[in-house]
Design a protein around this motif. Structure first.
Motif, short mmCIF file in Angstrom:
data_model
loop_
_atom_site.label_atom_id
_atom_site.label_comp_id
_atom_site.label_asym_id
_atom_site.label_seq_id
_atom_site.Cartn_x
_atom_site.Cartn_y
_atom_site.Cartn_z
N ALA A 1 102.30 51.35 73.63
CA ALA A 1 101.63 51.05 72.36
C ALA A 1 100.16 51.44 72.45
O ALA A 1 99.61 52.06 71.54
CB ALA A 1 101.78 49.57 72.01
N ARG A 2 99.51 51.10 73.56
CA ARG A 2 98.09 51.43 73.71
C ARG A 2 97.86 52.93 73.85
O ARG A 2 96.82 53.44 73.46
CB ARG A 2 97.51 50.67 74.89
N GLU A 3 98.85 53.62 74.37
CA GLU A 3 98.75 55.08 74.51
C GLU A 3 98.94 55.78 73.17
O GLU A 3 98.28 56.78 72.89
CB GLU A 3 99.83 55.55 75.50
N LEU A 4 99.83 55.26 72.33
CA LEU A 4 100.23 55.96 71.11
C LEU A 4 99.54 55.48 69.84
O LEU A 4 99.48 56.22 68.86
CB LEU A 4 101.74 55.83 70.93
N ILE A 5 99.02 54.25 69.83
CA ILE A 5 98.45 53.67 68.62
C ILE A 5 96.92 53.70 68.70
O ILE A 5 96.35 53.29 69.71
CB ILE A 5 98.94 52.22 68.42
N LEU A 6 96.29 54.15 67.63
CA LEU A 6 94.83 54.20 67.58
C LEU A 6 94.22 53.16 66.64
O LEU A 6 93.06 52.80 66.80
CB LEU A 6 94.38 55.60 67.15
N ASP A 7 94.96 52.67 65.69
CA ASP A 7 94.45 51.74 64.70
C ASP A 7 94.20 50.35 65.31
O ASP A 7 95.10 49.78 65.95
CB ASP A 7 95.43 51.63 63.52
N ALA A 8 93.00 49.81 65.10
CA ALA A 8 92.63 48.52 65.69
C ALA A 8 93.49 47.37 65.18
O ALA A 8 93.85 46.46 65.94
CB ALA A 8 91.15 48.24 65.43
N ASP A 9 93.82 47.36 63.90
CA ASP A 9 94.65 46.29 63.34
C ASP A 9 96.05 46.31 63.95
O ASP A 9 96.62 45.26 64.26
CB ASP A 9 94.75 46.41 61.82
N ASP A 10 96.60 47.51 64.11
CA ASP A 10 97.92 47.62 64.73
C ASP A 10 97.88 47.18 66.19
O ASP A 10 98.82 46.55 66.68
CB ASP A 10 98.46 49.05 64.62
N LEU B 1 106.95 48.39 66.03
CA LEU B 1 105.54 48.62 65.69
C LEU B 1 104.97 49.80 66.47
O LEU B 1 104.24 50.62 65.92
CB LEU B 1 104.71 47.36 65.96
N THR B 2 105.32 49.89 67.74
CA THR B 2 104.84 51.00 68.57
C THR B 2 105.22 52.33 67.96
O THR B 2 104.41 53.26 67.87
CB THR B 2 105.42 50.89 70.00
N SER B 3 106.43 52.42 67.48
CA SER B 3 106.92 53.67 66.89
C SER B 3 106.35 53.92 65.50
O SER B 3 105.94 55.03 65.18
CB SER B 3 108.44 53.64 66.83
N GLU B 4 106.31 52.89 64.67
CA GLU B 4 105.83 53.06 63.30
C GLU B 4 104.34 53.34 63.22
O GLU B 4 103.89 54.05 62.34
CB GLU B 4 106.15 51.82 62.47
N ALA B 5 103.56 52.77 64.13
CA ALA B 5 102.11 52.90 64.05
C ALA B 5 101.57 54.02 64.94
O ALA B 5 100.37 54.29 64.91
CB ALA B 5 101.46 51.57 64.44
N ALA B 6 102.43 54.67 65.70
CA ALA B 6 101.98 55.74 66.58
C ALA B 6 101.33 56.86 65.77
O ALA B 6 101.81 57.21 64.69
CB ALA B 6 103.16 56.30 67.38
N ASP B 7 100.25 57.37 66.29
CA ASP B 7 99.53 58.42 65.59
C ASP B 7 100.35 59.71 65.51
O ASP B 7 100.32 60.40 64.51
CB ASP B 7 98.20 58.70 66.30
N ASP B 8 101.07 60.04 66.57
CA ASP B 8 101.87 61.27 66.63
C ASP B 8 103.34 60.90 66.84
O ASP B 8 103.76 60.61 67.96
CB ASP B 8 101.36 62.16 67.76
N VAL C 1 112.72 55.02 69.63
CA VAL C 1 113.15 56.37 69.29
C VAL C 1 113.75 56.44 67.88
O VAL C 1 113.51 57.40 67.14
CB VAL C 1 114.15 56.90 70.36
N CYS C 2 114.50 55.44 67.48
CA CYS C 2 115.10 55.44 66.13
C CYS C 2 114.02 55.41 65.04
O CYS C 2 114.08 56.16 64.07
CB CYS C 2 116.05 54.27 65.95
N PHE C 3 113.03 54.54 65.21
CA PHE C 3 111.96 54.49 64.21
C PHE C 3 111.12 55.76 64.22
O PHE C 3 110.65 56.21 63.18
CB PHE C 3 111.09 53.24 64.41
N ALA C 4 110.93 56.36 65.40
CA ALA C 4 110.16 57.61 65.48
C ALA C 4 110.91 58.77 64.83
O ALA C 4 110.31 59.65 64.24
CB ALA C 4 109.87 57.94 66.94
N ALA C 5 112.23 58.74 64.93
CA ALA C 5 113.04 59.85 64.41
C ALA C 5 112.84 60.07 62.91
O ALA C 5 112.87 61.20 62.44
CB ALA C 5 114.51 59.62 64.71
N VAL C 6 112.65 59.00 62.18
CA VAL C 6 112.50 59.15 60.73
C VAL C 6 111.08 59.52 60.33
O VAL C 6 110.82 59.82 59.17
CB VAL C 6 112.97 57.89 59.96
N ARG C 7 110.14 59.52 61.28
CA ARG C 7 108.77 59.92 61.00
C ARG C 7 108.45 61.32 61.50
O ARG C 7 107.47 61.93 61.07
CB ARG C 7 107.80 58.94 61.67
N ALA C 8 109.23 61.83 62.44
CA ALA C 8 108.94 63.12 63.07
C ALA C 8 109.26 64.27 62.12
O ALA C 8 110.01 64.13 61.16
CB ALA C 8 109.74 63.26 64.36
#
Length: 196
Positions: A12-21, A49-56, A82-89
């Motif tokens: 989460a800390r590697e992938l998320i940049l937003d302070a609120d997230d 949350l890790t997947s939905e809020a990830a910047d990339d 991976v499932c949540f990331a799949a619908v954003r990629a």
């Protein structure tokens, strides 16, 4: 639980940049440390949350695949991510979406055999989540153009080939990335491109 929580918090800390997230990550991590059924629920919410809020979104699956943990709990959390990331990629070609769908299905088959310790509700939720992700990827695959093999006979710059294929020299980076070429000046005489 502690090791999986540490891994997931690190991702989460590697992938998320937003302070609120990131603040939400901390709150979910505290809730997951409580253990028991509510701890597992908090852990799965942290995975979501890790997947939905990830910047990339495209980097999420690669990050999950780098983790060296064979526990059932990690595989379950990894499936959620991976499932949540799949619908954003983004899937430029039909084959890209199909490959993602196949990878999720294979991951899910392993998880389904191990998740019984976490109760039938958890299994039902994971099956529903996987079903939504694979249906989305199937629909995306049907809407995308296929990737095709292009033969030129001579090496040409990626900008020239992008202009000839798509009428847009700006898509040269797409050709370079898809074929993992180190320089865009000379493309190989045979390469893969999304059909125009």
């Amino acid at each position: 639980m502690d090791q999986v929580l540490t891994i997931l918090s690190g991702l989460a800390r590697e992938l998320i940049l937003d302070a609120d997230d990131l603040a939400s990550v901390d709150a979910l991590a505290v809730a997951a440390q409580a253990g028991g059924e509510s701890g597992v629920t908090a852990l799965l919410q942290l995975a979501r949350l890790t997947s939905e809020a990830a910047d990339d979104a495209g980097a999420v699956t690669d990050a999950v695949d780098r983790v060296q943990d064979d526990s059932a709990l990690w595989r379950m959390a990894g499936l959620v991510v991976v499932c949540f990331a799949a619908v954003r990629a983004d899937y430029p070609s039909r084959q890209d979406a199909q490959a993602a769908r196949t990878a999720i299905s294979a991951r899910a088959e392993i998880v389904y055999t191990e998740v019984s310790a976490y109760g039938p509700e958890t299994l039902a939720w994971l099956m529903s989540l996987t079903g939504v992700a694979t249906r989305y990827l199937s629909r995306t695959a049907a809407e995308r153009a296929p990737a095709v093999r292009v033969e030129t006979g001579i090496s040409l710059p990626a900008t020239v080939l992008a202009y000839q294929l798509y009428g847009d020299a700006g898509r040269a980076g797409e050709l370079v990335d898809r074929n993992r070429i180190s320089t865009s000046l000379l493309m190989p005489v045979s390469f893969e491109a999304v059909a125009p």
